[in-house]
Write a protein that holds these residues in place. Structure first.
Motif, PDB file in Angstrom:
ATOM      1  N   LEU A   1       0.839  -1.185   0.000  1.00 37.48           N
ATOM      2  CA  LEU A   1       0.000   0.000   0.000  1.00 37.48           C
ATOM      3  C   LEU A   1       0.880   1.243   0.000  1.00 37.48           C
ATOM      4  O   LEU A   1       1.734   1.406   0.872  1.00 37.48           O
ATOM      5  CB  LEU A   1      -0.881   0.014   1.256  1.00 37.48           C
ATOM      6  CG  LEU A   1      -1.844   1.195   1.385  1.00 37.48           C
ATOM      7  CD1 LEU A   1      -2.984   1.042   0.393  1.00 37.48           C
ATOM      8  CD2 LEU A   1      -2.381   1.300   2.800  1.00 37.48           C
ATOM      9  N   VAL A   2       0.688   2.130  -0.973  1.00 38.78           N
ATOM     10  CA  VAL A   2       1.526   3.338  -1.067  1.00 38.78           C
ATOM     11  C   VAL A   2       0.718   4.628  -1.047  1.00 38.78           C
ATOM     12  O   VAL A   2       1.287   5.712  -0.911  1.00 38.78           O
ATOM     13  CB  VAL A   2       2.407   3.310  -2.334  1.00 38.78           C
ATOM     14  CG1 VAL A   2       3.388   2.142  -2.287  1.00 38.78           C
ATOM     15  CG2 VAL A   2       1.557   3.260  -3.608  1.00 38.78           C
ATOM     16  N   GLY A   3      -0.607   4.540  -1.186  1.00 39.59           N
ATOM     17  CA  GLY A   3      -1.410   5.750  -1.208  1.00 39.59           C
ATOM     18  C   GLY A   3      -2.823   5.495  -0.739  1.00 39.59           C
ATOM     19  O   GLY A   3      -3.360   4.399  -0.934  1.00 39.59           O
ATOM     20  N   SER A   4      -3.424   6.498  -0.104  1.00 36.57           N
ATOM     21  CA  SER A   4      -4.795   6.370   0.405  1.00 36.57           C
ATOM     22  C   SER A   4      -5.542   7.684   0.216  1.00 36.57           C
ATOM     23  O   SER A   4      -5.006   8.760   0.485  1.00 36.57           O
ATOM     24  CB  SER A   4      -4.784   6.004   1.894  1.00 36.57           C
ATOM     25  OG  SER A   4      -4.109   4.790   2.131  1.00 36.57           O
ATOM     26  N   PHE A   5      -6.787   7.572  -0.209  1.00 35.68           N
ATOM     27  CA  PHE A   5      -7.661   8.722  -0.439  1.00 35.68           C
ATOM     28  C   PHE A   5      -8.982   8.476   0.278  1.00 35.68           C
ATOM     29  O   PHE A   5      -9.485   7.351   0.292  1.00 35.68           O
ATOM     30  CB  PHE A   5      -7.911   8.892  -1.943  1.00 35.68           C
ATOM     31  CG  PHE A   5      -8.937   9.941  -2.292  1.00 35.68           C
ATOM     32  CD1 PHE A   5      -8.543  11.236  -2.593  1.00 35.68           C
ATOM     33  CD2 PHE A   5     -10.293   9.636  -2.318  1.00 35.68           C
ATOM     34  CE1 PHE A   5      -9.484  12.209  -2.912  1.00 35.68           C
ATOM     35  CE2 PHE A   5     -11.234  10.600  -2.632  1.00 35.68           C
ATOM     36  CZ  PHE A   5     -10.827  11.889  -2.935  1.00 35.68           C
ATOM     37  N   LEU A   6      -9.536   9.535   0.863  1.00 37.50           N
ATOM     38  CA  LEU A   6     -10.831   9.400   1.521  1.00 37.50           C
ATOM     39  C   LEU A   6     -11.613  10.697   1.409  1.00 37.50           C
ATOM     40  O   LEU A   6     -11.107  11.774   1.702  1.00 37.50           O
ATOM     41  CB  LEU A   6     -10.642   9.045   3.003  1.00 37.50           C
ATOM     42  CG  LEU A   6     -11.923   8.919   3.849  1.00 37.50           C
ATOM     43  CD1 LEU A   6     -12.807   7.800   3.317  1.00 37.50           C
ATOM     44  CD2 LEU A   6     -11.586   8.689   5.316  1.00 37.50           C
TER      45      LEU A   6
END
Length: 480
Positions: A383-388
């Motif tokens: 996992l390298v990126g997260s958006f919410l």
């Protein structure tokens, strides 16, 4: 005629304000620090310009958004700088910098010398004439980079209430200005060459959600084309925007948001440049040991990615500035900058946050017809990126922790099923995140383990299952 200081900050934007606060907290002496800025006001929170400043009711105005209120810190007014013995040289352009001699020459002919220099010159808005478009100097063509720009934009908007506005560009400035102008009851059309808005960050699916929301507010989108020219009246005001495909858009005003370019011209040929900015190490120190660079103008190592990046965002400006000051004032107690890239926006009733990098395979989750949804980016199994969008404070903190941890992901379908719950579970179980990979039973998602800052005896193994999320995690203590 000249002055001498121990520390000089060149530039008066967001980074300068946060650097000044950090200097004061670390005991900088009266008269040791000077800030030189082309703007005539002390540093302020630039994000306010595209949000509260443009609102028709109770608009934000200085001094309410001077730094450092954006991070819930003190508000640094001119009085604050005076009380802390920090010299301000405002409304002054620096003509040249001599890194070897450690001097700056102002446009008024004054020489200012330093022992240490922090370059916080930021970036400038790209202009239409740089792309061969004529007539961008018309009074109803606006940019948005500083207080003067914002003031002019408001004046133009108030001169044509309920009129037509064309926004050139589909990035941060375009999207945030469009929202503010709709609230001002303007008829807004956005024009940009990409296939969807916020193309550098959003996936098409995420972009579709925001575009549909904007359309529900009356915003029109024209994508896949660019501005070709303007038509003007006898007063030299733009009356029509002509697109490359020949389309003409009648308008009362134009807002241009087509990107920025780092202000590096003063030091070109003197310092090492990389990726458009000044290359610095983990202490924010340039190729010259007495010169540091922070904010939009700095290209620094991002440990999470294992490469250097230049990041254009207020969060990076704030934190890199504080780190540079820590490096200067306490070099033996300062570690390399370990920054988690962070971007956010708030428009209308919407609010999103993004952490990390948007590369690799994308896993969307949540209700894209509702108010809460997000995405993960997975590269080489991690996992390298997260958006919410639409999260709570705790949920945003959870995706930040999960991204910094860089857990191993073996089953994308399982990650999609768990959705936001995956990050929340990590946030609950691992309040402090530093990483090495732990071997655990594979249920599609493999987490990293925390590494404690104290010495521990190797060999202790703990394993637990997280009910409701269908995966296991393990951690083992080991010595540093």
């Amino acid at each position: 005629m000249g002055r001498a200081y121990v520390y000089v900050i060149l530039g008066g934007g967001v980074a300068a304000g946060y650097a000044a606060l950090e200097f004061s907290r670390r005991g900088v002496g009266h008269g040791e620090l000077c800030i030189i800025s082309e703007e005539s006001v002390v540093p302020y929170e630039r994000p306010a310009l595209s949000k509260g400043f443009l609102l028709p009711e109770a608009p934000t105005r200085l001094p309410s958004f001077h730094t450092c209120v954006g991070a819930n810190e003190e508000r640094l007014t001119p009085k604050w700088y005076n009380e802390h013995g920090i010299e301000l040289v405002l409304g002054t352009r620096v003509k040249s910098v001599d890194v070897r001699r450690k001097t700056l020459l102002t446009s008024l002919g004054e020489t200012i010398s330093y022992k240490y220099l922090i370059i916080a010159t930021g970036a400038r808005a790209l202009k239409l004439e740089e792309f061969g478009v004529s007539g961008p100097d018309a009074e109803n063509v606006c940019y948005l980079r500083n207080v003067a720009d914002a003031t002019r934009l408001v004046e133009v908007m108030q001169s044509c209430p309920g009129g037509n506005a064309v926004i050139i560009g589909g990035g941060y400035i375009g999207m945030e200005c469009a929202a503010s102008m709709v609230i001002n009851k303007m008829n807004v059309t956005m024009v940009f060459p990409e296939a969807h808005c916020m193309a550098r960050l959003f996936t098409r699916k995420i972009a579709n959600y925001y575009e549909d929301y904007y359309k529900s507010k009356g915003v029109k989108f024209i994508k896949g084309t660019v501005l070709s020219s303007f038509e003007k009246d006898s007063d030299e005001k733009v009356t029509s925007v002509v697109l490359r495909d020949g389309t003409k858009l009648l308008t009362d005003m134009v807002v241009v948001g087509i990107g920025i370019r780092p202000n590096t011209s003063l030091i070109e040929g003197q310092l090492t440049l990389e990726k458009g900015g000044i290359k610095v190490n983990g202490l924010m120190q340039s190729s010259n040991s007495s010169v540091y660079a922070v904010g939009d103008v700095a290209t620094f190592p991002v440990k999470l990615f294992g490469e250097t990046r230049r990041l254009e965002h207020v969060d990076s400006a704030r934190k890199s500035a504080k780190h540079a000051v820590a490096s200067l004032m306490a070099p033996n107690k300062t570690w390399d900058f370990d920054y988690l890239p962070f971007f956010y926006s708030r428009v209308f009733t919407l609010s999103w946050q993004f952490y990390g990098d948007n590369v690799g395979e994308v896993v969307h989750y949540g209700d894209f017809l509702g108010s809460t949804f997000g995405a993960y980016w997975v590269k080489n199994g991690y996992l390298v990126g997260s958006f919410l969008e639409g999260g709570t404070k705790e949920e945003y903190e959870a995706i930040a922790k999960a991204t910094r941890l860089k857990p191993r992901i073996e089953d994308l379908a399982e990650l999609e099923r768990q959705g936001l719950g995956f990050a929340v579970s990590i946030g609950q179980q691992l309040p402090t995140v530093v990483a090495t990979v732990a071997e655990v039973p594979s249920f599609g998602v493999i987490m990293n383990k925390p590494l404690h800052a104290w010495h521990a005896v190797a060999g202790v193994v703990l394993a637990a299952s997280i009910a409701g999320f269908g995966y296991w995690y393990g951690r083992r203590r080991r010595k540093w």
